[in-house]
Design an enzyme around this catalytic site. Structure first.
Site, PDB file in Angstrom:
ATOM      1  N   CYS A  85       7.319  11.957 -12.485  1.00  0.00           N
ATOM      2  CA  CYS A  85       7.629  12.779 -11.309  1.00  0.00           C
ATOM      3  C   CYS A  85       8.858  13.638 -11.586  1.00  0.00           C
ATOM      4  O   CYS A  85       8.925  14.800 -11.180  1.00  0.00           O
ATOM      5  CB  CYS A  85       7.855  11.900 -10.072  1.00  0.00           C
ATOM      6  SG  CYS A  85       6.307  11.251  -9.415  1.00  0.00           S
ATOM      7  N   GLU A 131      -1.665  -7.663   9.505  1.00  0.00           N
ATOM      8  CA  GLU A 131      -2.144  -6.976  10.709  1.00  0.00           C
ATOM      9  C   GLU A 131      -3.048  -7.851  11.578  1.00  0.00           C
ATOM     10  O   GLU A 131      -3.780  -7.355  12.427  1.00  0.00           O
ATOM     11  CB  GLU A 131      -2.819  -5.654  10.317  1.00  0.00           C
ATOM     12  CG  GLU A 131      -1.745  -4.689   9.798  1.00  0.00           C
ATOM     13  CD  GLU A 131      -2.213  -3.274   9.521  1.00  0.00           C
ATOM     14  OE1 GLU A 131      -3.344  -3.133   9.031  1.00  0.00           O
ATOM     15  OE2 GLU A 131      -1.444  -2.340   9.783  1.00  0.00           O
ATOM     16  N   TRP A 160       3.838  -3.924  14.796  1.00  0.00           N
ATOM     17  CA  TRP A 160       4.996  -3.539  13.983  1.00  0.00           C
ATOM     18  C   TRP A 160       6.130  -2.937  14.796  1.00  0.00           C
ATOM     19  O   TRP A 160       7.221  -2.749  14.269  1.00  0.00           O
ATOM     20  CB  TRP A 160       4.563  -2.568  12.884  1.00  0.00           C
ATOM     21  CG  TRP A 160       3.739  -1.408  13.370  1.00  0.00           C
ATOM     22  CD1 TRP A 160       2.378  -1.325  13.338  1.00  0.00           C
ATOM     23  CD2 TRP A 160       4.206  -0.189  13.966  1.00  0.00           C
ATOM     24  NE1 TRP A 160       1.959  -0.134  13.882  1.00  0.00           N
ATOM     25  CE2 TRP A 160       3.060   0.589  14.271  1.00  0.00           C
ATOM     26  CE3 TRP A 160       5.459   0.324  14.281  1.00  0.00           C
ATOM     27  CZ2 TRP A 160       3.148   1.848  14.876  1.00  0.00           C
ATOM     28  CZ3 TRP A 160       5.545   1.575  14.879  1.00  0.00           C
ATOM     29  CH2 TRP A 160       4.392   2.320  15.162  1.00  0.00           C
ATOM     30  N   CYS A 220       8.371   9.392  -5.187  1.00  0.00           N
ATOM     31  CA  CYS A 220       8.412   8.596  -6.410  1.00  0.00           C
ATOM     32  C   CYS A 220       9.387   9.253  -7.382  1.00  0.00           C
ATOM     33  O   CYS A 220       9.394  10.466  -7.530  1.00  0.00           O
ATOM     34  CB  CYS A 220       7.017   8.508  -7.021  1.00  0.00           C
ATOM     35  SG  CYS A 220       6.986   7.650  -8.603  1.00  0.00           S
ATOM     36  N   ASN A 280      -4.697   7.497   2.814  1.00  0.00           N
ATOM     37  CA  ASN A 280      -4.219   7.097   4.142  1.00  0.00           C
ATOM     38  C   ASN A 280      -2.747   7.442   4.313  1.00  0.00           C
ATOM     39  O   ASN A 280      -1.929   7.138   3.437  1.00  0.00           O
ATOM     40  CB  ASN A 280      -4.388   5.583   4.332  1.00  0.00           C
ATOM     41  CG  ASN A 280      -4.212   5.166   5.773  1.00  0.00           C
ATOM     42  OD1 ASN A 280      -4.984   5.591   6.641  1.00  0.00           O
ATOM     43  ND2 ASN A 280      -3.199   4.380   6.053  1.00  0.00           N
ATOM     44  N   GLU A 281      -2.426   8.088   5.387  1.00  0.00           N
ATOM     45  CA  GLU A 281      -1.032   8.345   5.774  1.00  0.00           C
ATOM     46  C   GLU A 281      -0.113   8.637   4.586  1.00  0.00           C
ATOM     47  O   GLU A 281       0.815   7.878   4.287  1.00  0.00           O
ATOM     48  CB  GLU A 281      -0.494   7.165   6.583  1.00  0.00           C
ATOM     49  CG  GLU A 281      -1.184   7.031   7.920  1.00  0.00           C
ATOM     50  CD  GLU A 281      -0.458   6.081   8.881  1.00  0.00           C
ATOM     51  OE1 GLU A 281       0.276   5.209   8.411  1.00  0.00           O
ATOM     52  OE2 GLU A 281      -0.648   6.226  10.102  1.00  0.00           O
ATOM     53  N   GLU A 336      -6.292   7.537  14.697  1.00  0.00           N
ATOM     54  CA  GLU A 336      -5.932   6.146  14.992  1.00  0.00           C
ATOM     55  C   GLU A 336      -5.075   6.087  16.250  1.00  0.00           C
ATOM     56  O   GLU A 336      -4.236   6.969  16.481  1.00  0.00           O
ATOM     57  CB  GLU A 336      -5.083   5.530  13.875  1.00  0.00           C
ATOM     58  CG  GLU A 336      -5.789   5.259  12.582  1.00  0.00           C
ATOM     59  CD  GLU A 336      -4.839   4.640  11.548  1.00  0.00           C
ATOM     60  OE1 GLU A 336      -3.856   3.981  11.950  1.00  0.00           O
ATOM     61  OE2 GLU A 336      -5.073   4.841  10.353  1.00  0.00           O
ATOM     62  N   PHE A 376      -2.261  -9.635  13.943  1.00  0.00           N
ATOM     63  CA  PHE A 376      -1.898  -9.589  15.363  1.00  0.00           C
ATOM     64  C   PHE A 376      -1.833  -8.166  15.911  1.00  0.00           C
ATOM     65  O   PHE A 376      -1.322  -7.930  16.999  1.00  0.00           O
ATOM     66  CB  PHE A 376      -0.567 -10.316  15.605  1.00  0.00           C
ATOM     67  CG  PHE A 376      -0.628 -11.767  15.229  1.00  0.00           C
ATOM     68  CD1 PHE A 376      -1.637 -12.584  15.723  1.00  0.00           C
ATOM     69  CD2 PHE A 376       0.299 -12.317  14.356  1.00  0.00           C
ATOM     70  CE1 PHE A 376      -1.724 -13.925  15.367  1.00  0.00           C
ATOM     71  CE2 PHE A 376       0.226 -13.652  13.994  1.00  0.00           C
ATOM     72  CZ  PHE A 376      -0.787 -14.466  14.490  1.00  0.00           C
ATOM     73  N   ARG A 434       0.861  -1.174   0.000  1.00  0.00           N
ATOM     74  CA  ARG A 434       0.000   0.000   0.000  1.00  0.00           C
ATOM     75  C   ARG A 434       0.901   1.228   0.000  1.00  0.00           C
ATOM     76  O   ARG A 434       2.125   1.082   0.130  1.00  0.00           O
ATOM     77  CB  ARG A 434      -0.898   0.011   1.236  1.00  0.00           C
ATOM     78  CG  ARG A 434      -0.094  -0.022   2.525  1.00  0.00           C
ATOM     79  CD  ARG A 434      -0.981   0.067   3.747  1.00  0.00           C
ATOM     80  NE  ARG A 434      -0.165   0.077   4.958  1.00  0.00           N
ATOM     81  CZ  ARG A 434      -0.643   0.247   6.168  1.00  0.00           C
ATOM     82  NH1 ARG A 434      -1.934   0.417   6.351  1.00  0.00           N
ATOM     83  NH2 ARG A 434       0.143   0.254   7.218  1.00  0.00           N
TER      84      ARG A 434
HETATM   85  C1  GLA Z   1      -1.224   3.031  10.348  1.00  0.00           C
HETATM   86  C2  GLA Z   1      -2.236   2.765   9.259  1.00  0.00           C
HETATM   87  C3  GLA Z   1      -3.230   1.708   9.610  1.00  0.00           C
HETATM   88  C4  GLA Z   1      -2.593   0.565  10.329  1.00  0.00           C
HETATM   89  C5  GLA Z   1      -1.870   1.080  11.542  1.00  0.00           C
HETATM   90  C6  GLA Z   1      -1.236  -0.015  12.360  1.00  0.00           C
HETATM   91  O1  GLA Z   1      -1.549   4.037  11.190  1.00  0.00           O
HETATM   92  O2  GLA Z   1      -2.896   3.930   8.851  1.00  0.00           O
HETATM   93  O3  GLA Z   1      -3.837   1.278   8.410  1.00  0.00           O
HETATM   94  O4  GLA Z   1      -1.706  -0.086   9.471  1.00  0.00           O
HETATM   95  O5  GLA Z   1      -0.842   1.940  11.118  1.00  0.00           O
HETATM   96  O6  GLA Z   1      -0.618   0.503  13.512  1.00  0.00           O
HETATM   97 ZN    ZN Z   2       5.972   9.078 -10.126  1.00  0.00          ZN
END
Ligand code: GLA
Ligand code: ZN
Length: 686
Positions: A165, A360, A320, A160, A154-155, A312, A362, A116
């Site tokens: 780019c 994920e 992780w 790149c 997301n995050e 979150e 766990f 991702r």
């Molecule tokens: C990030 C991601 C989530 C998940 C958490 C796990 O914050 O946005 O999708 O992977 O980490 O801690």
């Molecule tokens: Zn690119």
């Protein structure tokens, strides 16, 4: 720039990432979720973060039925929905058909499909395809009463280096510099014969190419931020078109180095972030709590004090971290309410239900694989939900700060990109946190800003290691001090300009008049070297004895400044190390060396006494006890949080106040158990 559409919540959100698409084959589990959400006091879910393959299993096939059902079910059960656009991960068909969407590394290698957060931000195909799915989502759910906020992707993170780019980078440079001569000058390219004769010769920094042109590296990072902003704007387009009144956020990651969040904040309505501290690991809980508080305060400051969301956090452990420890009893409520104490209007988790497979499986979740409510973690979450209910009238309230600490991304990039004066231990972020910590332990609220923000609301501004002074920053600092502000500057300041070119004519460059000193040279100490700061006695700050100095020691010459402390040893013993300079109606302190925390604590304590800075309570709290205040109209709420493993006493004064979590009246000395937290309601003039 359009106007912000802030979220105004009349209660705290309690919920988090929900992945129903992983459970479509077990509808009874999805039904059970609602019962459990109700028990866990959950009133919000974030859906769709990585759902693209379930929403669009092939280019011309869209499947929304499952999401329709979830949206309806959430609404029927009074659960608000944050809907995410799915661009954080993509379907296999998409990468197969449009390979340009896959990210290219600095070595020029294109990634395979998978994982991702690995897409190209420039790819026109990726932008078209994300807009298309976003358009469909917005069209379908625009009127859905459960939908309260968009969550873009997301995050965001990473870079790149694909040909698209690179071309966009060159265009960006053309816009910034106009002609090659200006670029060559700004990057000092005669160095090692780097002069560019045509735009097409310019490539991003790479381990296999140029890493030594600081100007290039800095501009590349600026470009990555701007291109990320541009990608967000592209994703936003269909949302803004079809749901003009719905606010938009994306989830940040605290103080990560890669992106200048101040720029991203400008194209978002609401700030949210993901917080995963390593509780109960190395170091003290108190140090970690302070560092988390710093990030919370940064997120609050990104929209000038508007409440943010804790998008979150883990209800128990991550999967992780090097060692994924469980939260010890009390820590879940304490760390959740710490976010609220610093201005969050939510406590949200990753994840609602533990996934059955994948990396994920766990990671902590509200609902474990056992599938019921009879777990310690579930009880912790339920209790947090109940506490948030008791506190609901605090939602939307603000935090007042007289003090700002500058933590500036571009400055960080420049410091970290420089070679010298030490390879390791320049530690810009920890240094900002160390200065912040002195206020945190006093219960004095701090905004964490960058050097471009308006300073007029503050009485004290601390700008540790302001290595890069961009155009205009010196003038604004001068104005701030002229009008009576107190500015604190340190070693390794006023060294380079916007292009990372050193100021000529003496350090600290444009800050010389303000500081009233000239820096002649900087000594880098080994890890075992220690010098000392010996205060001039007596002094108005109440500094006593001597304090250890490490890592960096500058030799300075006061010009108009008064000396407050001298070096204790080495060939520069007795030379000045701490000064203050009057400037206009204000003053500028200069710390020429890196001093131990005890010095910063004493220094800011003295300053705070002298300036009568606001504090949560008159008496500073004992070590490990953190105090924070939120205010609305005539009411204020005092959050008392004990991060130490010993009980701590907080004296709230003789007027009875209600502690909102327990509902009990309290006054005088109140004991907080280890990891205990209490919230007292009191009138403003208390
Ligand atoms: C990030 C991601 C989530 C998940 C958490 C796990 O914050 O946005 O999708 O992977 O980490 O801690
Ligand atoms: Zn690119």
């Amino acid at each position: 720039m359009q106007k912000d559409r802030p979220l105004s919540l009349s209660k705290f959100w309690h919920g988090g990432d929900y992945n129903p698409e992983q459970w479509l084959e077990t509808p009874h589990i999805l039904e059970e979720d609602v019962r459990l959400m109700h028990l866990a006091q959950v009133n919000q879910v974030t859906v769709g973060v990585f759902s693209w393959a379930s929403l669009q299993p092939d280019e011309e096939v869209f499947e929304f039925d499952w999401l329709d059902q979830i949206m309806d079910r959430m609404y029927d059960h009074h659960i608000d929905v944050i809907l995410a656009t799915p661009s954080g991960a993509r379907p296999a068909w998409l990468a197969e058909r449009y390979p340009e969407v896959l990210r290219v590394g600095p070595d020029g290698q294109r990634n395979f499909y998978g994982e991702r957060h690995n897409h190209c931000f420039t790819s026109p195909e990726y932008r078209r395809l994300t807009q298309r799915i976003n358009y469909r989502l917005a069209e379908r759910y625009a009127q859905h009463p459960a939908l309260k906020l968009w969550h873009i992707s997301n995050e965001f993170s990473g870079e790149c280096y694909c040909p698209l780019c690179q071309e966009a980078f060159r265009d960006w440079l053309r816009r910034r510099y106009g002609d090659l001569e200006s670029l060559n000058r700004a990057w000092w390219t005669r160095f090692w014969s780097h002069t560019y004769q045509s735009w097409s010769q310019i490539a991003p920094p790479s381990p296999r190419g140029t890493g030594s042109l600081n100007g290039l590296s800095l501009d590349w990072k600026r470009f990555v931020t701007d291109q990320t902003v541009d990608f967000i704007l592209s994703e936003r387009k269909p949302l803004t078109l079809l749901t003009p009144n719905l606010p938009v956020t994306t989830n940040f990651m605290g103080t990560i180095p890669g992106l200048n969040y101040w720029k991203l904040a400008q194209v978002l309505d609401v700030i949210s972030w993901d917080s995963y501290p390593r509780w109960h690991s190395e170091g003290s809980e108190t140090d970690l709590a302070c560092s988390v508080a710093f990030s919370h305060d940064l997120n609050r400051s990104l929209k000038q004090g508007q409440p943010f969301l804790l998008m979150e956090s883990t209800p128990s452990m991550t999967n992780w971290q090097a060692v994924s420890k469980l939260k010890r009893p009390g820590m879940h409520l304490l760390s959740s309410l710490q976010a609220v104490a610093h201005g969050s209007d939510s406590v949200q988790y990753f994840q609602w239900r533990k996934s059955r497979g994948g990396s994920e499986k766990f990671h902590g979740a509200v609902v474990d694989h056992v599938g019921n409510e009879h777990t310690r973690v579930f009880a912790d979450v339920r209790d947090t939900g109940s506490a948030l209910k008791e506190l609901s009238r605090i939602a939307g309230s603000r935090i007042h700060s007289e003090v700002a600490v500058i933590y500036d991304w571009e400055n960080r990039w420049a410091i970290e990109g420089a070679y010298g004066p030490r390879r390791e231990g320049r530690d810009y972020l920890p240094t900002c946190e160390a200065h912040y910590r002195a206020f945190w332990r006093l219960g004095t609220s701090v905004d964490v800003i960058d050097s471009e923000q308006d300073l007029s609301a503050y009485r004290v501004v601390v700008a540790p290691m302001l290595y890069m002074v961009r155009t205009g920053v010196d003038k604004r600092l001068e104005q701030f001090v002229e009008q009576g502000g107190t500015l604190i500057l340190t070693y390794w300041s006023g060294i380079v300009d916007d292009s990372d070119l050193c100021f000529l004519g003496g350090v600290p460059g444009p800050l010389r008049r303000l500081t009233g000193i000239l820096v002649e040279e900087i000594d880098a100490l080994t890890d075992t070297d220690v010098n000392a700061l010996v205060p001039v006695m007596p002094n108005h700050l109440g500094l006593l004895g001597s304090y250890a100095l490490r890592t960096f020691c500058e030799r300075i010459h006061p010009e108009t400044a008064t000396v407050l402390g001298h070096y204790g040893s080495d060939f520069y013993a007795k030379e000045p190390v701490l000064t203050v300079n009057s400037y206009g109606r204000g003053s500028v302190y200069y710390m020429a060396a890196r001093a131990e925390q005890r010095f910063l604590d004493d220094f800011y304590c003295g300053l705070s006494r002298e300036l009568h800075l606001e504090r949560a309570l008159d008496t500073p709290p004992p070590e490990g006890l953190s105090l924070s205040v939120r205010t609305h109209d005539e009411t204020q709420w005092l959050f008392a949080m004990n991060f130490s493993i010993e009980p701590r006493i907080v004296d709230i004064g003789q007027n009875p106040q209600v502690e909102l979590i327990s509902g009990l009246e309290a006054k005088g000395a109140v004991t907080l158990e280890p990891f205990g937290v209490a919230v007292f309601e009191r009138p403003l003039a208390h």
